[in-house]
Design a protein around this motif. Sequence first.
Motif, PDB file in Angstrom:
ATOM      1  N   PRO A 122       0.825  -1.225   0.000  1.00 21.92           N
ATOM      2  CA  PRO A 122       0.000   0.000   0.000  1.00 21.92           C
ATOM      3  C   PRO A 122       0.853   1.267   0.000  1.00 21.92           C
ATOM      4  N   VAL A 127      -2.255   5.627  -1.957  1.00 20.25           N
ATOM      5  CA  VAL A 127      -3.389   5.347  -1.082  1.00 20.25           C
ATOM      6  C   VAL A 127      -3.577   6.478  -0.072  1.00 20.25           C
ATOM      7  N   GLU A 128      -2.472   6.933   0.544  1.00 19.58           N
ATOM      8  CA  GLU A 128      -2.574   7.977   1.574  1.00 19.58           C
ATOM      9  C   GLU A 128      -3.238   9.240   1.022  1.00 19.58           C
ATOM     10  N   VAL A 131      -6.922   8.732   0.798  1.00 20.12           N
ATOM     11  CA  VAL A 131      -7.579   8.843   2.111  1.00 20.12           C
ATOM     12  C   VAL A 131      -7.701  10.321   2.493  1.00 20.12           C
ATOM     13  N   TYR A 158      -8.269  -3.519   0.664  1.00 22.26           N
ATOM     14  CA  TYR A 158      -7.425  -2.702   1.543  1.00 22.26           C
ATOM     15  C   TYR A 158      -7.927  -1.261   1.601  1.00 22.26           C
ATOM     16  N   ILE A 159      -8.181  -0.668   0.421  1.00 21.43           N
ATOM     17  CA  ILE A 159      -8.581   0.735   0.392  1.00 21.43           C
ATOM     18  C   ILE A 159      -9.956   0.918   1.021  1.00 21.43           C
ATOM     19  N   ARG A 161     -11.263  -0.706   3.425  1.00 22.24           N
ATOM     20  CA  ARG A 161     -11.116  -0.718   4.881  1.00 22.24           C
ATOM     21  C   ARG A 161     -10.591   0.618   5.393  1.00 22.24           C
ATOM     22  N   ARG A 162      -9.666   1.211   4.629  1.00 25.77           N
ATOM     23  CA  ARG A 162      -9.108   2.501   5.026  1.00 25.77           C
ATOM     24  C   ARG A 162     -10.149   3.615   4.931  1.00 25.77           C
ATOM     25  N   LEU A 163     -11.119   3.455   4.024  1.00 24.75           N
ATOM     26  CA  LEU A 163     -12.096   4.531   3.812  1.00 24.75           C
ATOM     27  C   LEU A 163     -13.358   4.359   4.664  1.00 24.75           C
TER      28      LEU A 163
END
Lengths: 202, 202
Positions: A122, A127-128, A131, A158-159, A161-163
């Motif tokens: 990631p 990705v950061e 977010v 993955y993304i 879950r981050r969002l």
Amino acid sequence: MLEQYPSKLLERAVDEMAKLPGVGRKTALRLVLHLLKRDTPEVLALTQALATLRQEVRYCKCCHSISDTELCQICASPSRDRTLLCVVENLQGVMAIEATGQFHGLYHVLGGIISPMDGIGPGDIEVESLVERVAAGGIGEVIFALSPTMEGDTTNFYISRRLRPYEVKLTTLARGVSVGDDLEYTDEVTLGRSLLGRVPLA
Amino acid sequence: MLEQYPSKLLERAVDEMAKLPGVGRKTALRLVLHLLKRDTPEVLALTQALATLRQEVRYCKCCHSISDTELCQICASPSRDRTLLCVVENLQGVMAIEATGQFHGLYHVLGGIISPMDGIGPGDIEVESLVERVAAGGIGEVIFALSPTMEGDTTNFYISRRLRPYEVKLTTLARGVSVGDDLEYTDEVTLGRSLLGRVPLA
């Protein structure tokens, strides 16, 4: 038998050309010999275009797509819907979605896809910054438009879950039978998914 | 729909790349984006190898093959049979014949093939220098190893007429069924020629 190419210059050119994806040594030799038949200014036009692009390439500070300006023409356009964000792997993704004429929101170009087999995590893709864009607010829906592969699914997972902490709708491209495809030749995974994801007849 | 690439630099690179034979615009874009993922020194290694080759390429003054030295290593070798001369279209021809390990004579690289459709006449390839080499004497046999195509046959015919005044044996590669081929799948022209050119059982 010739143990090597008859010229070191030729050998170096073929070696470098053969590093391109999908180009073997025979093809590399054919391409290099083709360049030798072209005039020097034409060959320099190719090499300078590649060198200049590599050295001077800039990316849009918002969506990270390739752009000559600080903000790309899509991000800068006043007519795009700023509440819709489409996540793609690369520029080809942007061009494919734009070609449909069905999307009028903004993009976020990851610049890669999570692939543990290739050592891409990631932290190696954008990705950061995605977010941060979502956290800044104003976005109502994030559409995942990654390739329907194991790596694409991993990245989606993955993304998403981050969002999840943010109030934003997460969607992905519909998967199903291609328009115009013959059912007989549709692979069983695709067909199984289209069955599970069946929709009411319009 | 995007009417063009999002960057002029990118567009120029794709335009130039797509001029290579067998490379369409989609492949060109893929190759160019691949180069953008590589480090700048690696990309410059490719562009400099191509530019240097084009600007500094030299040809053997005897056989006209690509060579870093005035005489290529084959022409300069004392162990080659100087009475045998093999006429090939290009460097790939030299490499293919060398790979058989069956030929120990010298080469003459035409640098092309007579093709009226493409506007390539005898004056555009190394025919005069071949006639001069034969006229200089010492060569007992000239072997034509051009592609078995209309253009190859035309070139064979033209050069053989030019060489007829000299006392030199003219031969061409045998044409016939490929070793390991299935007769059922051999095209009728090749099969017909191998029938006409049948040889006594050894």
